[in-house]
Motif scaffolding. Structure first.
Motif, PDB file in Angstrom:
ATOM      1  N   ALA A 104       9.038  42.546  46.079  1.00 15.43           N
ATOM      2  CA  ALA A 104       8.866  41.159  46.405  1.00 15.43           C
ATOM      3  C   ALA A 104       9.901  40.109  46.533  1.00 15.43           C
ATOM      4  N   SER A 105      10.010  39.311  47.843  1.00 19.75           N
ATOM      5  CA  SER A 105      11.182  38.460  48.441  1.00 19.75           C
ATOM      6  C   SER A 105      10.572  37.309  48.313  1.00 19.75           C
ATOM      7  N   LEU A 106      11.811  36.418  48.045  1.00 20.08           N
ATOM      8  CA  LEU A 106      10.786  34.733  47.649  1.00 20.08           C
ATOM      9  C   LEU A 106      11.795  34.287  48.873  1.00 20.08           C
ATOM     10  N   GLU A 107      10.339  33.466  49.999  1.00 20.77           N
ATOM     11  CA  GLU A 107      10.901  32.657  50.465  1.00 20.77           C
ATOM     12  C   GLU A 107      11.406  30.925  50.340  1.00 20.77           C
ATOM     13  N   ALA A 108      10.568  30.367  49.858  1.00 18.50           N
ATOM     14  CA  ALA A 108      10.968  29.151  49.469  1.00 18.50           C
ATOM     15  C   ALA A 108      10.608  28.630  47.332  1.00 18.50           C
ATOM     16  N   LEU A 109      11.738  27.665  48.195  1.00 18.27           N
ATOM     17  CA  LEU A 109      11.560  27.418  46.079  1.00 18.27           C
ATOM     18  C   LEU A 109      11.756  26.097  46.040  1.00 18.27           C
ATOM     19  N   THR A 110      10.828  25.288  45.512  1.00 18.95           N
ATOM     20  CA  THR A 110      11.345  23.896  45.439  1.00 18.95           C
ATOM     21  C   THR A 110      11.588  23.596  44.253  1.00 18.95           C
ATOM     22  N   THR A 149       7.170  17.604  37.053  1.00 13.36           N
ATOM     23  CA  THR A 149       6.895  18.344  38.202  1.00 13.36           C
ATOM     24  C   THR A 149       7.268  20.412  37.888  1.00 13.36           C
ATOM     25  N   LEU A 150       7.002  21.230  38.160  1.00 13.31           N
ATOM     26  CA  LEU A 150       7.529  22.070  37.701  1.00 13.31           C
ATOM     27  C   LEU A 150       8.113  22.772  39.064  1.00 13.31           C
ATOM     28  N   ALA A 151       8.823  24.058  38.609  1.00 11.45           N
ATOM     29  CA  ALA A 151       9.249  24.684  40.311  1.00 11.45           C
ATOM     30  C   ALA A 151       8.262  25.756  40.462  1.00 11.45           C
ATOM     31  N   GLU A 152       8.488  25.424  42.051  1.00 11.24           N
ATOM     32  CA  GLU A 152       7.184  26.455  43.104  1.00 11.24           C
ATOM     33  C   GLU A 152       7.909  27.502  43.840  1.00 11.24           C
ATOM     34  N   LEU A 153       7.435  28.710  43.612  1.00  9.55           N
ATOM     35  CA  LEU A 153       8.298  29.339  44.550  1.00  9.55           C
ATOM     36  C   LEU A 153       6.903  29.824  45.210  1.00  9.55           C
ATOM     37  N   ARG A 154       7.023  29.565  46.592  1.00  9.09           N
ATOM     38  CA  ARG A 154       6.843  30.959  47.170  1.00  9.09           C
ATOM     39  C   ARG A 154       7.178  32.586  48.033  1.00  9.09           C
ATOM     40  N   LEU A 155       6.261  33.600  47.855  1.00 10.08           N
ATOM     41  CA  LEU A 155       6.947  34.550  48.213  1.00 10.08           C
ATOM     42  C   LEU A 155       6.404  34.534  49.691  1.00 10.08           C
ATOM     43  N   ALA A 156       7.196  36.208  50.249  1.00 14.43           N
ATOM     44  CA  ALA A 156       8.022  35.905  51.412  1.00 14.43           C
ATOM     45  C   ALA A 156       5.537  36.465  52.228  1.00 14.43           C
ATOM     46  N   ASP A 157       5.354  36.873  51.324  1.00 13.26           N
ATOM     47  CA  ASP A 157       4.135  37.320  51.334  1.00 13.26           C
ATOM     48  C   ASP A 157       2.823  36.449  50.983  1.00 13.26           C
ATOM     49  N   GLY A 158       3.217  34.898  51.050  1.00  9.53           N
ATOM     50  CA  GLY A 158       2.600  34.043  51.056  1.00  9.53           C
ATOM     51  C   GLY A 158       1.752  33.443  49.536  1.00  9.53           C
ATOM     52  N   ARG A 173      24.625  37.503  47.029  1.00 10.65           N
ATOM     53  CA  ARG A 173      23.871  36.481  48.270  1.00 10.65           C
ATOM     54  C   ARG A 173      22.844  35.232  47.831  1.00 10.65           C
ATOM     55  N   SER A 174      22.860  35.159  46.530  1.00 12.00           N
ATOM     56  CA  SER A 174      21.636  34.818  45.966  1.00 12.00           C
ATOM     57  C   SER A 174      20.898  33.781  47.053  1.00 12.00           C
ATOM     58  N   ARG A 175      19.329  33.847  47.070  1.00  9.79           N
ATOM     59  CA  ARG A 175      19.115  33.108  48.276  1.00  9.79           C
ATOM     60  C   ARG A 175      18.586  32.126  47.222  1.00  9.79           C
ATOM     61  N   THR A 176      17.739  32.552  45.943  1.00 14.09           N
ATOM     62  CA  THR A 176      17.844  31.272  44.413  1.00 14.09           C
ATOM     63  C   THR A 176      18.672  30.202  44.964  1.00 14.09           C
ATOM     64  N   ARG A 177      19.621  30.847  44.834  1.00 14.98           N
ATOM     65  CA  ARG A 177      20.902  29.741  44.784  1.00 14.98           C
ATOM     66  C   ARG A 177      20.881  28.995  45.971  1.00 14.98           C
ATOM     67  N   GLN A 178      21.020  29.467  47.050  1.00 16.55           N
ATOM     68  CA  GLN A 178      21.345  28.836  48.784  1.00 16.55           C
ATOM     69  C   GLN A 178      19.678  27.970  48.546  1.00 16.55           C
ATOM     70  N   LEU A 179      18.363  28.626  48.150  1.00 15.44           N
ATOM     71  CA  LEU A 179      17.621  27.669  48.024  1.00 15.44           C
ATOM     72  C   LEU A 179      17.891  26.230  47.139  1.00 15.44           C
ATOM     73  N   ALA A 180      18.568  26.767  45.984  1.00 17.05           N
ATOM     74  CA  ALA A 180      18.488  24.829  45.217  1.00 17.05           C
ATOM     75  C   ALA A 180      19.602  24.052  45.468  1.00 17.05           C
ATOM     76  N   ASP A 181      20.112  24.905  46.954  1.00 18.62           N
ATOM     77  CA  ASP A 181      21.261  24.091  46.972  1.00 18.62           C
ATOM     78  C   ASP A 181      22.317  23.790  46.219  1.00 18.62           C
ATOM     79  N   LEU A 182      22.715  24.341  45.765  1.00 16.26           N
ATOM     80  CA  LEU A 182      23.710  24.465  44.430  1.00 16.26           C
ATOM     81  C   LEU A 182      25.384  25.190  45.748  1.00 16.26           C
ATOM     82  N   ARG A 183      26.641  24.537  45.484  1.00 12.26           N
ATOM     83  CA  ARG A 183      27.382  24.546  46.237  1.00 12.26           C
ATOM     84  C   ARG A 183      27.809  25.516  45.272  1.00 12.26           C
TER      85      ARG A 183
END
Ligand SMILES: Cc1cc2nc3c(=O)[nH]c(=O)nc-3n(C[C@H](O)[C@H](O)[C@H](O)COP(=O)(O)OP(=O)(O)OC[C@H]3O[C@@H](n4cnc5c(N)ncnc54)[C@H](O)[C@@H]3O)c2cc1C
Length: 417
Positions: A104-110, A149-158, A173-183
């Motif tokens: 599984a690959s994380l694509e988007a995180l809200t 408001t819950l966290a929403e994750l979208r995987l590469a397969d949709g 190189r955490s994608r989760t950290r990047q998507l969460a915009d953590l410095r």
């Protein structure tokens, strides 16, 4: 429920160990025992080491630790990453309320905004992104969300998921950290760590580390008479060593471990650590293997948490491998976060609540990890100069540690977690 685990990590042991190994401290062993994974990691699948020797090519000092001296059966274990992953994955598949998605690959995180929102009870899950592109989904009962408001994750397969807590364990190189915009802060050591498999004539039961002009070289026992090399060195030397044949590489390791002078008696001290010094074993090549190298950095995330998100392991902090602490800091995070989640379940609190994550997870872990990061970074700099006054003071310091049992034991207990 999908009960099929990932095939890559459940396969039988290979004859030659994985290039990526970790030293496992007693505190991490306790965690594996608590989650029922230790039987799949314990020797003969890993190797225990009874002694540890640290010495310095430039400063002439030596420290030798022995588990027997402090009444312990061993000082820790060295386990292949593949073995650790497989054991933990097997435990995960035993949970009735878990589901593994692989790969599984994380694509988007809200994530929800920081502003507090109204409470609303909506049953959902806690998502853990970890260990080889696997997403595990654990149902958490009894916990009330603190925000609607819950966290929403979208995987590469949709596929899309909603969660009360996302645990980002997806590495440096955490994608989760990047998507969460953590410095993050990050500083390159302008070095690479080269890892390789070698053999020794006798089974090696000591973790050896020699500080060289270019950086530390560690020889760690691994199962079946193999040992693993972790050699931090200049980019140029690492890239050259990567291209060496196993024979050329073994020759370079033997030179690095045994070349130059050996520790001698320090005239300023009434005792001598040189008497404790033991020559490391000669290493032999393992045909058909290759050496690999990784860039070495010091890095960290300014925050480990956001509402509905917690980062653990290298996603939150990356350290120099000189004391084999990286993965153990991550397992320390896991212990603290598990305690916070258990508390949420017992008290009916929302596991993704920012205040809970800050108090019970982020604050204690940032303190602990920060201290270790500073200690390792200082060690790296203290061992850098190879000549002159600092090198002499350093040699004296190593000898003093070795000759002062109380200090020696304190340092050992800190390193063992
Ligand atoms: C040369 C070297 C030697 C080391 N030696 C030691 C040692 O002796 N002892 C020690 O304790 N530590 C050591 N370390 C450090 C140790 O390897 C790391 O601290 C540890 O592996 C971090 O574990 P982690 O699970 O946080 O991250 P990782 O091991 O990097 O795992 C992250 C996982 O997340 C997955 N992933 C990444 N992105 C995504 C995405 N977008 N979607 C889905 N999945 C994703 C990856 O596939 C991977 O499986 C060493 C490091 C180096 C470089």
């Amino acid at each position: 429920m999908d009960r099929e685990g990932p095939t890559e990590v459940t396969s039988a042991l290979q004859e030659v160990p994985d290039l990526r190994v970790s030293t496992i401290t007693p505190a991490s062993v306790q965690l594996f025992q608590d989650v029922g994974a230790w039987d799949d990691i314990a020797p003969p699948r890993s190797a225990a080491f009874q002694q540890m020797q640290v010495w310095d090519e430039g400063g002439n000092g030596c420290v030798r630790y022995s588990a027997g001296n402090v009444g312990l059966p061993n000082m820790g274990y060295v386990a292949e990453n593949r073995v650790l992953q497989a054991a933990l994955m097997r435990r995960l598949t035993h949970f009735e309320n878990s589901r593994l998605l692989w790969p599984a690959s994380l694509e988007a995180l809200t994530l929800p905004s920081y502003a507090p929102e109204a409470h609303e009870g909506r049953p959902t899950s806690s998502l853990h992104l970890s260990a080889g592109n696997t997403l595990s989904i654990l149902e958490m009962v009894n916990c009330r969300p603190s925000t609607n408001t819950l966290a929403e994750l979208r995987l590469a397969d949709g596929q899309t998921f909603h969660a009360r807590l996302v645990v980002g364990a997806d590495g440096a190189r955490s994608r989760t950290r990047q998507l969460a915009d953590l410095r993050t802060f990050s500083r390159s050591y302008h070095q690479r760590g080269i890892v390789a498999s070698v053999r020794t004539q006798q089974v090696n039961d000591t973790a050896w580390q020699r500080f060289l002009p270019t950086g530390p070289l560690a020889l760690l026992p691994v199962r079946g008479g193999y040992s693993n090399i972790v050699w931090s060195t200049t980019v140029q030397q690492a890239l050259a060593l990567e291209k060496a044949t196993p024979q050329e590489f073994a020759f370079a390791v033997n030179e690095a471990l045994n070349g130059g002078s050996t520790p001698a008696r320090n005239p300023l001290l009434p005792f001598s650590s040189a008497a404790d010094f033991t020559a490391p074993p000669t290493v032999f090549p393992v045909d058909g293997t290759v050496q690999r190298s990784f860039p070495l950095t010091l890095a960290g995330s300014g925050r480990y948490v956001r509402p509905r998100l917690a980062l653990v392991g290298d996603a939150a902090h990356v350290v120099h491998p000189l004391a084999g602490q990286g993965v153990n800091l991550g397992f320390g995070d896991v212990r603290a976060l598990s305690a916070a989640l258990a508390h949420a379940v017992e008290t009916g609190r929302d596991p993704g609540e920012l205040a809970l994550l800050e108090e019970m997870y982020e604050q204690p872990r940032q303190r602990e990890n920060g201290m270790m990061m500073m200690a390792l970074d200082s060690l790296k700099h203290i061992f850098a100069p190879q000549k002159g006054l600092l090198a002499s003071i350093r040699g004296l310091g190593l000898d003093l540690i070795n000759g002062t049992p109380a200090l020696k034991e304190r340092i050992m207990k800190y390193a063992m977690g």
